[in-house]
Write a protein that holds these residues in place. Sequence first.
Motif, PDB file in Angstrom:
ATOM      1  N   TYR A 131      63.284 -52.817 -86.207  1.00  0.00           N
ATOM      2  CA  TYR A 131      62.776 -51.723 -85.377  1.00  0.00           C
ATOM      3  C   TYR A 131      61.421 -51.252 -85.922  1.00  0.00           C
ATOM      4  CZ  TYR A 131      62.790 -47.194 -82.922  1.00  0.00           C
ATOM      5  OH  TYR A 131      62.473 -46.122 -82.130  1.00  0.00           O
ATOM      6  N   ASP A 132      60.375 -51.370 -85.112  1.00  0.00           N
ATOM      7  CA  ASP A 132      59.023 -50.977 -85.531  1.00  0.00           C
ATOM      8  C   ASP A 132      58.448 -49.817 -84.710  1.00  0.00           C
ATOM      9  OD1 ASP A 132      58.737 -53.019 -87.521  1.00  0.00           O
ATOM     10  OD2 ASP A 132      58.340 -54.469 -85.922  1.00  0.00           O
ATOM     11  N   SER A 133      59.239 -49.247 -83.811  1.00  0.00           N
ATOM     12  CA  SER A 133      58.700 -48.264 -82.867  1.00  0.00           C
ATOM     13  C   SER A 133      58.715 -46.827 -83.404  1.00  0.00           C
ATOM     14  CB  SER A 133      59.473 -48.322 -81.544  1.00  0.00           C
ATOM     15  OG  SER A 133      59.317 -49.595 -80.941  1.00  0.00           O
ATOM     16  N   TRP A 134      59.041 -46.641 -84.670  1.00  0.00           N
ATOM     17  CA  TRP A 134      59.015 -45.312 -85.260  1.00  0.00           C
ATOM     18  C   TRP A 134      57.568 -44.843 -85.452  1.00  0.00           C
ATOM     19  CZ3 TRP A 134      56.708 -44.958 -90.138  1.00  0.00           C
ATOM     20  CH2 TRP A 134      56.547 -46.171 -90.829  1.00  0.00           C
ATOM     21  N   THR A 156      68.681 -44.698 -86.014  1.00  0.00           N
ATOM     22  CA  THR A 156      67.786 -45.342 -85.047  1.00  0.00           C
ATOM     23  C   THR A 156      66.960 -46.435 -85.718  1.00  0.00           C
ATOM     24  OG1 THR A 156      67.618 -43.333 -83.718  1.00  0.00           O
ATOM     25  CG2 THR A 156      65.883 -44.970 -83.432  1.00  0.00           C
ATOM     26  N   LEU A 157      66.503 -46.181 -86.941  1.00  0.00           N
ATOM     27  CA  LEU A 157      65.683 -47.154 -87.664  1.00  0.00           C
ATOM     28  C   LEU A 157      66.429 -48.471 -87.876  1.00  0.00           C
ATOM     29  CD1 LEU A 157      64.108 -44.816 -90.391  1.00  0.00           C
ATOM     30  CD2 LEU A 157      63.014 -45.680 -88.318  1.00  0.00           C
ATOM     31  N   SER A 159      68.926 -49.550 -85.909  1.00  0.00           N
ATOM     32  CA  SER A 159      69.632 -49.894 -84.677  1.00  0.00           C
ATOM     33  C   SER A 159      69.345 -51.304 -84.168  1.00  0.00           C
ATOM     34  CB  SER A 159      69.290 -48.881 -83.581  1.00  0.00           C
ATOM     35  OG  SER A 159      67.894 -48.922 -83.264  1.00  0.00           O
ATOM     36  N   ALA A 160      68.185 -51.861 -84.483  1.00  0.00           N
ATOM     37  CA  ALA A 160      67.816 -53.188 -83.969  1.00  0.00           C
ATOM     38  C   ALA A 160      68.124 -54.317 -84.943  1.00  0.00           C
ATOM     39  CB  ALA A 160      66.333 -53.216 -83.607  1.00  0.00           C
ATOM     40  N   SER A 162      68.571 -55.539 -89.405  1.00  0.00           N
ATOM     41  CA  SER A 162      67.858 -55.456 -90.679  1.00  0.00           C
ATOM     42  C   SER A 162      68.235 -56.642 -91.559  1.00  0.00           C
ATOM     43  CB  SER A 162      68.179 -54.144 -91.390  1.00  0.00           C
ATOM     44  OG  SER A 162      69.563 -54.084 -91.716  1.00  0.00           O
TER      45      SER A 162
END
Length: 258
Positions: A131-134, A156-157, A159-160, A162
């Motif tokens: 997740y890179d959208s932060w 959320t970090l 969620s996609a 790791s």
Amino acid sequence: MKSKLRSLTTAVCGLILALPLAGKADTSFIVNNTTADAFLSGVSPGLNYGSAGTVAIAPASSAKGEFDSIIKFNLAGAVSQFNTTYDAGNWQITGLTLSLASNSGTQGTQPGNAIFNTINAGSFGVDWLAYDSWTEGTGGGNGAANGAVSFSSISTLFSAGSNSLGTFIYTPPGNNVYLNYTLPLAAGLVSDAAAGGDVSLYFYAADNQVGYLFNSKESASNRPGLTITAAPVPEPGVLALTAVSFGLLALRKWMRTK
């Protein structure tokens, strides 16, 4: 028969040695700063600390509470260089080294902002995040409730997906001294890096001792760095010729015994 086989083997080996790929060496590219970074405070989970001059790692049991951190590098420049050097699709990542330094890097010292724990040796973990959208946000050393990345957004970090990149030892080296950490070539991390976009790394305490501060992109100097090393991928023709050459050499050896 043996004479013809010897001549063919010599010709194939000579062709392999003449291939231009053999002259291409590994190439490194240094990304000398993050594009975003923040520390996450367990004591103030709803606040953002994106524009502080440092990021922090400490366990929940520490005097000032838990600190995790997140940083983001953009690798577009690295991929562009590797494409120019080797042609697109003809290279692979062979190494990733993270470099961190701190204005507060001396064992036992208290950083200038009292919010942080004292500097202490220990272990910390690093994860790659898909997740890179932060967003970093504008909270400084005292935090801000501005809706950007915070301790409350950890779920959320992750969620996609790791990759765990392992546990590393922190031994305070003194102020403004870089420490280098070799990252493993985990599948998600390598694929993300080779795509040439953003790469996010998450930091957390791996024991109840560590108190680690390192400079963020807002610092005047000694910001985070990431060194990416790539090497050319052998072309299929090279691999095929190599296989033929070894086969002919084995056949020659076998014929000598007959």
